[in-house]
Design a protein around this motif. Structure first.
Motif, mmCIF file in Angstrom:
data_model
loop_
_atom_site.group_PDB
_atom_site.id
_atom_site.type_symbol
_atom_site.label_atom_id
_atom_site.label_comp_id
_atom_site.label_asym_id
_atom_site.label_seq_id
_atom_site.Cartn_x
_atom_site.Cartn_y
_atom_site.Cartn_z
ATOM 1 N N ASP A 14 -13.462 28.387 -16.849
ATOM 2 C CA ASP A 14 -11.708 28.055 -17.797
ATOM 3 C C ASP A 14 -11.007 26.880 -17.557
ATOM 4 O O ASP A 14 -10.889 25.943 -18.516
ATOM 5 C CB ASP A 14 -11.584 29.352 -18.374
ATOM 6 C CG ASP A 14 -12.930 30.021 -19.209
ATOM 7 O OD1 ASP A 14 -13.348 29.558 -19.098
ATOM 8 O OD2 ASP A 14 -12.328 30.865 -18.702
ATOM 9 N N GLU A 15 -10.485 26.729 -16.964
ATOM 10 C CA GLU A 15 -9.742 25.644 -16.207
ATOM 11 C C GLU A 15 -10.131 24.034 -16.532
ATOM 12 O O GLU A 15 -9.378 23.406 -16.643
ATOM 13 C CB GLU A 15 -8.581 26.162 -14.782
ATOM 14 C CG GLU A 15 -8.340 27.370 -15.063
ATOM 15 C CD GLU A 15 -7.980 27.813 -13.381
ATOM 16 O OE1 GLU A 15 -8.182 27.074 -11.767
ATOM 17 O OE2 GLU A 15 -6.933 28.866 -13.023
ATOM 18 N N LEU A 16 -10.692 24.268 -15.256
ATOM 19 C CA LEU A 16 -11.973 22.737 -15.398
ATOM 20 C C LEU A 16 -12.001 22.679 -17.208
ATOM 21 O O LEU A 16 -11.600 21.503 -17.294
ATOM 22 C CB LEU A 16 -13.222 23.174 -14.682
ATOM 23 C CG LEU A 16 -13.782 21.839 -14.597
ATOM 24 C CD1 LEU A 16 -13.053 20.744 -14.464
ATOM 25 C CD2 LEU A 16 -15.449 21.291 -14.201
ATOM 26 N N LEU A 17 -12.322 22.992 -17.773
ATOM 27 C CA LEU A 17 -12.373 23.099 -19.637
ATOM 28 C C LEU A 17 -10.990 22.607 -20.569
ATOM 29 O O LEU A 17 -11.187 21.393 -20.845
ATOM 30 C CB LEU A 17 -13.141 23.752 -20.051
ATOM 31 C CG LEU A 17 -14.955 24.930 -19.968
ATOM 32 C CD1 LEU A 17 -14.791 25.885 -20.105
ATOM 33 C CD2 LEU A 17 -15.420 23.278 -20.416
ATOM 34 N N LEU A 18 -10.311 23.665 -19.596
ATOM 35 C CA LEU A 18 -9.203 22.645 -20.182
ATOM 36 C C LEU A 18 -8.189 21.569 -20.359
ATOM 37 O O LEU A 18 -7.828 20.861 -20.504
ATOM 38 C CB LEU A 18 -7.935 23.353 -19.996
ATOM 39 C CG LEU A 18 -7.604 25.486 -20.420
ATOM 40 C CD1 LEU A 18 -7.253 26.255 -19.580
ATOM 41 C CD2 LEU A 18 -7.623 24.946 -21.719
ATOM 42 N N VAL A 19 -8.574 21.220 -18.568
ATOM 43 C CA VAL A 19 -8.361 19.735 -18.496
ATOM 44 C C VAL A 19 -9.122 19.044 -18.537
ATOM 45 O O VAL A 19 -8.765 17.908 -18.759
ATOM 46 C CB VAL A 19 -8.171 20.655 -16.304
ATOM 47 C CG1 VAL A 19 -7.875 18.466 -15.806
ATOM 48 C CG2 VAL A 19 -7.578 21.133 -15.526
ATOM 49 N N ALA A 24 -9.588 13.901 -22.024
ATOM 50 C CA ALA A 24 -10.016 13.370 -23.005
ATOM 51 C C ALA A 24 -9.538 13.110 -23.703
ATOM 52 O O ALA A 24 -9.824 11.841 -25.019
ATOM 53 C CB ALA A 24 -11.849 14.584 -23.813
ATOM 54 N N GLU A 25 -8.415 13.981 -24.218
ATOM 55 C CA GLU A 25 -8.176 13.100 -24.799
ATOM 56 C C GLU A 25 -6.883 11.900 -24.872
ATOM 57 O O GLU A 25 -6.681 11.070 -26.132
ATOM 58 C CB GLU A 25 -6.901 14.443 -25.690
ATOM 59 C CG GLU A 25 -7.463 15.740 -26.239
ATOM 60 C CD GLU A 25 -6.580 16.829 -26.602
ATOM 61 O OE1 GLU A 25 -5.709 16.717 -26.345
ATOM 62 O OE2 GLU A 25 -6.912 17.851 -27.223
ATOM 63 N N ASP A 26 -6.703 12.562 -23.569
ATOM 64 C CA ASP A 26 -5.905 11.358 -22.922
ATOM 65 C C ASP A 26 -6.600 9.697 -22.947
ATOM 66 O O ASP A 26 -6.037 8.920 -23.252
ATOM 67 C CB ASP A 26 -4.991 11.786 -21.994
ATOM 68 C CG ASP A 26 -4.111 12.679 -22.028
ATOM 69 O OD1 ASP A 26 -3.642 13.182 -22.424
ATOM 70 O OD2 ASP A 26 -3.986 13.280 -20.789
ATOM 71 N N HIS A 31 -7.534 4.515 -24.896
ATOM 72 C CA HIS A 31 -8.448 3.517 -24.517
ATOM 73 C C HIS A 31 -8.395 3.027 -26.524
ATOM 74 O O HIS A 31 -8.501 1.941 -26.893
ATOM 75 C CB HIS A 31 -9.731 4.390 -25.785
ATOM 76 C CG HIS A 31 -11.276 3.429 -26.103
ATOM 77 N ND1 HIS A 31 -11.121 3.214 -27.186
ATOM 78 C CD2 HIS A 31 -12.031 3.271 -25.701
ATOM 79 C CE1 HIS A 31 -11.832 2.458 -27.405
ATOM 80 N NE2 HIS A 31 -13.005 2.395 -26.596
ATOM 81 N N ASP A 32 -7.618 3.585 -27.542
ATOM 82 C CA ASP A 32 -7.154 2.910 -28.467
ATOM 83 C C ASP A 32 -6.247 2.369 -28.392
ATOM 84 O O ASP A 32 -6.202 1.044 -29.466
ATOM 85 C CB ASP A 32 -6.510 3.831 -29.594
ATOM 86 C CG ASP A 32 -7.664 5.343 -30.224
ATOM 87 O OD1 ASP A 32 -9.174 4.819 -30.043
ATOM 88 O OD2 ASP A 32 -7.725 6.020 -30.664
ATOM 89 N N VAL A 33 -4.944 2.279 -27.726
ATOM 90 C CA VAL A 33 -4.077 1.436 -27.508
ATOM 91 C C VAL A 33 -4.315 0.542 -26.173
ATOM 92 O O VAL A 33 -4.082 -0.541 -26.922
ATOM 93 C CB VAL A 33 -3.302 1.713 -26.006
ATOM 94 C CG1 VAL A 33 -1.910 0.921 -25.361
ATOM 95 C CG2 VAL A 33 -2.230 3.088 -27.123
ATOM 96 N N VAL A 34 -5.517 0.667 -25.368
ATOM 97 C CA VAL A 34 -5.700 -0.670 -24.677
ATOM 98 C C VAL A 34 -6.752 -1.430 -25.958
ATOM 99 O O VAL A 34 -6.857 -3.220 -25.498
ATOM 100 C CB VAL A 34 -6.681 -0.266 -23.538
ATOM 101 C CG1 VAL A 34 -7.043 -1.599 -23.453
ATOM 102 C CG2 VAL A 34 -5.950 -0.345 -22.802
#
Length: 78
Positions: A14-19, A24-26, A31-34
Motif C-alpha cells: 500500500d505504501e509503495l503504491l502511494l509513492v 508518476a504524477e510528478d 515531462h510536460d515542463v521539459v
C-alpha cells in the motif's frame, strides 16, 4: 498484538503504491515542463545540469529494476 506477515506485506505494498502514484504524477508534470522547454529558446545549459540529468537517468533505471524485482517477488513479472 503484532501484525501478521501478510499484514506487513499488504502495508508495504500500500505504501509503495502511494509513492509510485505520486512519483508518476510528478514525473508526468516534469515531462510536460521539459517537453515545452525543448521548443522554447533556452539559455545555455550549465554543465552541472548535465551531470544532474545523467544522475536522474541512472536513478530512474535503478528504480525501474527495483520495481521489476518487486513484481518478480509478487509473481507478476511478464
Amino acid at each position: 498484538m503484532e501484525p501478521t506477515p501478510a499484514e506487513i506485506v499488504h502495508t508495504a505494498i500500500d505504501e509503495l503504491l502511494l509513492v509510485v502514484a505520486k512519483s508518476a504524477e510528478d514525473l508526468h508534470a516534469f515531462h510536460d515542463v521539459v517537453a515545452k522547454a525543448r521548443i522554447a529558446t533556452l539559455p545555455p545549459f550549465p554543465r552541472a545540469t548535465l551531470v544532474v540529468t545523467g544522475r536522474i537517468i541512472d536513478d530512474l533505471k535503478r528504480v525501474e529494476r527495483d520495481l521489476r524485482d518487486v513484481l518478480v517477488a509478487l509473481g507478476r513479472a511478464g
